[in-house]
Scaffold this active site. Sequence first.
Site, short mmCIF file in Angstrom:
data_model
loop_
_atom_site.label_atom_id
_atom_site.label_comp_id
_atom_site.label_asym_id
_atom_site.label_seq_id
_atom_site.Cartn_x
_atom_site.Cartn_y
_atom_site.Cartn_z
N ASP A 102 47.75 52.59 41.90
CA ASP A 102 48.53 51.27 41.94
C ASP A 102 48.26 51.10 42.50
OD1 ASP A 102 50.47 49.52 41.50
OD2 ASP A 102 52.14 51.16 41.35
N ASN A 137 50.33 47.76 44.32
CA ASN A 137 51.35 46.98 44.17
C ASN A 137 52.64 47.28 44.23
OD1 ASN A 137 51.37 46.49 42.03
ND2 ASN A 137 50.75 44.83 42.05
N ASP A 154 54.09 48.15 41.12
CA ASP A 154 54.97 47.87 39.76
C ASP A 154 54.72 48.53 39.19
OD1 ASP A 154 52.41 47.95 39.09
OD2 ASP A 154 52.45 45.60 38.66
N ASP A 169 45.80 49.28 38.92
CA ASP A 169 45.50 47.81 39.27
C ASP A 169 44.24 47.18 39.20
OD1 ASP A 169 46.14 48.20 41.44
OD2 ASP A 169 47.97 47.87 41.84
N ASP A 227 35.18 47.01 28.34
CA ASP A 227 35.44 46.81 26.59
C ASP A 227 35.22 45.97 25.70
OD1 ASP A 227 36.73 48.75 24.56
OD2 ASP A 227 37.80 50.30 26.48
N ASP A 256 34.75 48.66 20.92
CA ASP A 256 35.51 48.63 20.15
C ASP A 256 35.96 48.62 18.99
OD1 ASP A 256 38.69 50.13 20.35
OD2 ASP A 256 39.03 48.37 19.95
N GLU A 289 32.28 52.56 19.57
CA GLU A 289 32.70 53.35 18.93
C GLU A 289 32.74 53.32 18.10
OE1 GLU A 289 37.78 54.28 19.34
OE2 GLU A 289 36.71 52.34 17.93
N HIS A 318 40.54 58.18 26.06
CA HIS A 318 42.44 57.71 26.30
C HIS A 318 42.54 57.45 24.59
CE1 HIS A 318 39.79 54.13 24.87
NE2 HIS A 318 40.41 53.99 24.27
N ASP A 319 41.93 57.91 23.75
CA ASP A 319 42.41 58.10 22.78
C ASP A 319 42.78 59.64 22.22
OD1 ASP A 319 42.38 55.44 22.00
OD2 ASP A 319 40.76 55.17 21.79
C1 NOJ Z 1 39.91 52.28 19.48
C2 NOJ Z 1 40.65 52.03 20.96
O1 NOJ Z 1 39.80 53.06 21.29
C3 NOJ Z 1 41.99 52.74 20.59
O2 NOJ Z 1 42.71 52.34 21.95
C4 NOJ Z 1 42.84 51.12 19.89
O3 NOJ Z 1 43.78 51.63 20.08
C5 NOJ Z 1 42.22 50.91 18.89
N1 NOJ Z 1 40.00 51.03 19.29
C6 NOJ Z 1 42.45 49.03 18.40
O4 NOJ Z 1 41.65 48.94 19.43
#
Ligand code: NOJ
Length: 566
Positions: free
Chosen positions: A31, A33, A35, A39, A108, A210, A264, A339-340
Site C-alpha cells: 500500500d 498511500n 488507505d 495499489d 486477469d 477466469d 483457469e 488467491h483461491d
Molecule cells: C475464479 C477466481 O479465481 C475467483 O477468485 C473468483 O471468485 C471467481 N473466479 C469468480 O470470478
Amino acid sequence: MSEKNNTQNIPDRTWWKEAVVYQIYPRSFKDSNGDGVGDLQGIISKLDYIKSLGIDVVWLNPVFASPNDDNGYDISDYRDIMKEFGTMEDFDNLLKGMHERGIRLVMDLVVNHCSSEHPWFVQARSSRDNPYRDYFHWWPAEKGKPAQRYSFFDVNNDAWKYDSLTDSYYLHYFSVKQPDLNWENPKVRTEIYDMMKFWFDKGVDGFRMDVIPFISKDIAFPELPAEYNGDMIHYYANGPHLHEYLQEMNREVLSKYDIMTVAEGAGVTYKEVLDFVDPDRRELDMAYHFDGMNIGYLPGRFKAMNPEGYDLLEFKRVYSLWDSVFSEKGWGTVYLGNHDQPRMVTRWGNDSPEFRELSSKMLTTFILTMRGTPYYYFGDELGMSNVKFDKIEDYRDIESINMYRQVKERGGDLEKFLDDQKISARDNGRTPFQWDESPNGGFTTGTPWLNVNPNYTSVNVAAQDDDPNSVLNYFRKLISLRKNDLALVYGKYELLDKSNPDVYAYSRTLDGEKLIILLNFKSKMSSFKINDDLIGAIILLNNYPVPHSGSLLRPYEAVVYKLEAE
Ligand code: NOJ
C-alpha cells in the site's frame, strides 16, 4: 545453460514454457498511500524486489474498475483501473517499469461475468427491449421458474436472481452482483475482443482467463442433465460453443500478438484439456487444473479438509497423470496455491515453527522441478502460512461470509465451520505481504483491509533477504537452477518409487542428462528406493545445510541430484 543440453533437440521452444510466473494479489502486496489497500504505486515501489526473485512473468489479479463484491472479479469498466489501486497512468508506469526490467505482465481476463454495476447490465436490466438486454441471460417470469442452476457465492445456492423491474430472472454463476455475460451474442464477443486488443496494444503480455470454460451456455437452460448431478462445475465447463468461441478469440485477437494465455481450468478434466491447449487447435496456450487442489477434502463436504491430511500417493498419481497428458503435445502448468486457496505450506507442508521453512523449501522444489510452467504465489517465497482467523468478523471473502450464513441458517455447527476455514479459507492466502517487522509488516501505514498474519515479525523479506539459508534465497536459487538447466524445463518426467507413501521421487531427463529429485513429504525420516546409483552424483540443491547422503531423507528434505553422464 548446461553444456549437455542440446537445444536443437527441443521442438517448439517458447518463452512462456521457460518462464516462471509470479502471481501478485494487488490488494495485498504493498500500500503506497496508507488507505490499507495495496495499489499499483505500491507494486511499482517494489519492482526491484520482484526483479531480484528472477521470475519472468507477473500475473496480476484484476485491477480494473470494480465495486469489489468479489475483490475485482466483478468488473464495472474493463478499460479503467480500480480507484483504490490508482490510475491508468500508474498502470502504464507499472507496465513500463516491468518491461524495463525484462519482466512480462499478464492480466486477469474476467469475461464469464461482469459487475451488475457495469453500464451494460445497468442498461440491460432497465427494460426488456433495451439494446443491451441480450448481453446477459434472462428468463421471463411468465415462463415459470427456470431450471435449477447452482451459484458459487449465493446464500441460497441459486444462480437465478429475480429482478422485479422487468419481471425476469438473470443468471449469475457467482454472486448476485456478477451477472453472466451472454457469449452467444456476437456483439458481446466483439466487445470483449476489442477490449482485449486495447490491453494488448498497450503492451500487456497475456491473460489468465477466469473460469473461461464456463462462457458458453445452452441458452434453452434445460434441466441439469442427470450425468452432471452433483457435478455442476463439469457441466458449466462444457458449453456447446465453448471451443468455437476460443478459436474465434484466437483468430481475432490472440494470434496477432506475442503473448501467453492460461485458462483457469475449472471443471476441465485431463481428458479434455488438450481441446484447450493443443497448438493445432489454435485456442489457448496453457490451462491450470483443479485435480491437485481437490485432494484432501472430505467427500460431500464443501471445503472441509480431512483432518488426517492428504494421501501422497494420490498427490503423485494426479501430478504424474497430468504430466503424461502433455508428453506429446500441449504444455502443462504446476502450482500449489493461489488467491483461491489457503497457503501452500499449511495445506501441503507443515507450518509448525519446526518445519515451516523446510517444508516451504521442499514444496518450492516440487513446483520448480516439474515439467510445465510454474505459477508461484506471492508470499510463498517467504514461507507465509495460513492466518487462521478465529471469528467470522475477521474474514472479508464473500465465499467464507456466505458459507457462514448458510451454515447458520441451516443450524449447522458454526464452530466446526470456523475450524475448517482455518485450513481452507481463501483469505488465508490473501493476507498482506510481509515486508519487514514494522507494524503491519510494512504493508501499510494505515489499517489493512485484511489483518496481517501476526507471524510477520519473524516471517518477512527484511529478515530473509540477506540470509543465504532463507526460504526466499532458496527460491531464488531454484529459479536460477531452472534457468540454467533446460532439463528442468523440457526434460522428460518419470515417477520413481511409485508406491512410496512418504517420498515423491522423480527424474527429469534431456539429451543424456538426468536429474533426480527426491522430496520427503513427511515430518519423519523416510526411506526411498530408486534404481539409479547416487554415489558420485552431484547435489545441485538441498534444503538442509549438511548435504544429503544415503537412502534416507530427513523430515521434509528436498534434494536435486544430477547424475554423472552415462
Ligand atoms: C475464479 C477466481 O479465481 C475467483 O477468485 C473468483 O471468485 C471467481 N473466479 C469468480 O470470478
